[in-house]
Design a protein around this motif. Sequence first.
Motif, PDB file in Angstrom:
ATOM      1  N   THR A   1       6.580   1.283  -2.991  1.00  0.00           N
ATOM      2  CA  THR A   1       6.145  -0.021  -3.504  1.00  0.00           C
ATOM      3  C   THR A   1       7.373  -0.886  -3.746  1.00  0.00           C
ATOM      4  O   THR A   1       8.504  -0.432  -3.613  1.00  0.00           O
ATOM      5  CB  THR A   1       5.366   0.110  -4.830  1.00  0.00           C
ATOM      6  OG1 THR A   1       6.299   0.390  -5.894  1.00  0.00           O
ATOM      7  CG2 THR A   1       4.316   1.210  -4.762  1.00  0.00           C
TER       8      THR A   1
ATOM      9  N   GLY B   1       6.042  -0.237   1.042  1.00  0.00           N
ATOM     10  CA  GLY B   1       4.657  -0.299   1.478  1.00  0.00           C
ATOM     11  C   GLY B   1       4.262   0.601   2.617  1.00  0.00           C
ATOM     12  O   GLY B   1       3.160   0.452   3.159  1.00  0.00           O
TER      13      GLY B   1
ATOM     14  N   THR C   1       0.569  -4.152  -0.917  1.00  0.00           N
ATOM     15  CA  THR C   1       1.802  -4.192  -1.693  1.00  0.00           C
ATOM     16  C   THR C   1       1.856  -5.461  -2.522  1.00  0.00           C
ATOM     17  O   THR C   1       1.595  -6.554  -2.012  1.00  0.00           O
ATOM     18  CB  THR C   1       3.030  -4.140  -0.755  1.00  0.00           C
ATOM     19  OG1 THR C   1       2.892  -3.019   0.133  1.00  0.00           O
ATOM     20  CG2 THR C   1       4.319  -3.978  -1.549  1.00  0.00           C
TER      21      THR C   1
END
Length: 473
Positions: A257, A312, A337
């Motif tokens: 992330t 992501g 994301t």
Amino acid sequence: MTPAPLAPHPDRLLPADPETRGIARELYASVADLPIISPHGHTDPSWFAEDAPFPDPATLFIIPDHYIFRMLYSQGVPLEDLGVPRIDGGWTETDTRKIWRRFAENVHLLRGTPSRMWLDYAFHDILGLTERLSAYNADRLYDQIDAQLKRPEFRPRALFERFRIEALATTENPLDDLRHHRAIRSSGWGGKVVTAFRPDNVTDPDHARFRQDVPELGRITGHDVGSWDGYLAALRDRRRYFIEHGGATSTDHGHPTAHTENLSQADAAALYGRVVAGQASADEAERFRGQMLTEMARMSLDDGLVMQIHPGALRGQNPAVSGTFGEAKGDDWPSRTDYVRALKPMLDVFGNERDLTIILFTLDESTYAREIAPLAGHYPALKIGPAWWFHDSPEGMRRFREQVTETAGFYNTVGFNDDTRAFFSIPARHDLSRRIDCGFLARLVAEHRLDRDEAFEVARALAYDLAKAAYKL
């Protein structure tokens, strides 16, 4: 059977409308032969250090290329048949001619994909093939390519120069001794090959090698990585080593992330203690990764390295593949994301720094207009990386330009990077990008949204200037 001709159309990827296509042709002609800046990728530096001939066609084009074998796997072709090595040492095909034949029988599966266009470019423009690969001519074309690869003009350094590559960055982890980069620099060859600092294996507690690589980081730097201060000092040392011995101008971070943190140093030290003791929860591991992005930004402000964030990607999604063949074997997926909220802790500290460059990438196209373009259109530290991985394609590039330009403009983007392991695809990928960008600019000119002279300036910037400046190359 008469083989089909291989003859890529000179106007491929340019707009179909005659007026717009005419403008695009002129723009493309002005940038087609510009040098290539390849500021981020995964080619092997040993190729340029040793300058040995490339191996056979299957080992060069098929076995290492997850874009290709992913598609064939989806149609039921076992990865073992394509020579992809198993991590347990189990059987996989080693007869490269058989692998090539298997690929040739299934090459039609790549129709309409960027992989097909990259291969057509490599086969036609680089290797001089005039027939489209098929099961009927597989052996003959194998022999033709194999003979070409043995010639001096097809060795890595000669191709580097033929491709007009001005600068190329590879990617290494902090424990790499950079022997190949040192060899390149001491060889007297003039090609510019630099490294990039990719610390995921020592900054992500969920990385498979974290537990063994953090102690090794301490050993090679002489710092006590049992303490937070010693750990940060070790990372600073390795960054300096990459700058001094590999010419590094950038870092790269492949986190799941874009989450960042801005913890006090006391809280960060306590969190680090739980992480290295193996006591961190999943939430704490995510917080630690987030804190390390902020720490990397802090270090970049000190040592000048450009910071890339590639979040992501859900990696190793299919355990039947990752458990048998390891990482980067085509079983990776884009994921949703968040950027605005995720990056705020880091941007609160460093977003307004004019001497810092943070390049954001995404696999979540829904964020282009909603989050990434507005962020880069405001914060001086932020730039937008080009369409990446699953979106490194004609339609992906068009969507990228359409969604980010109105809010971020052209000059908050960083041109194109190929992000590839496949050396022969580098000129193909850059050519594709230049054609798509020239088509986009031609439409703006045709719609009287951009003057012609400005379009020529922007075309050059997107093809060359922006990447060179952003990555300090």
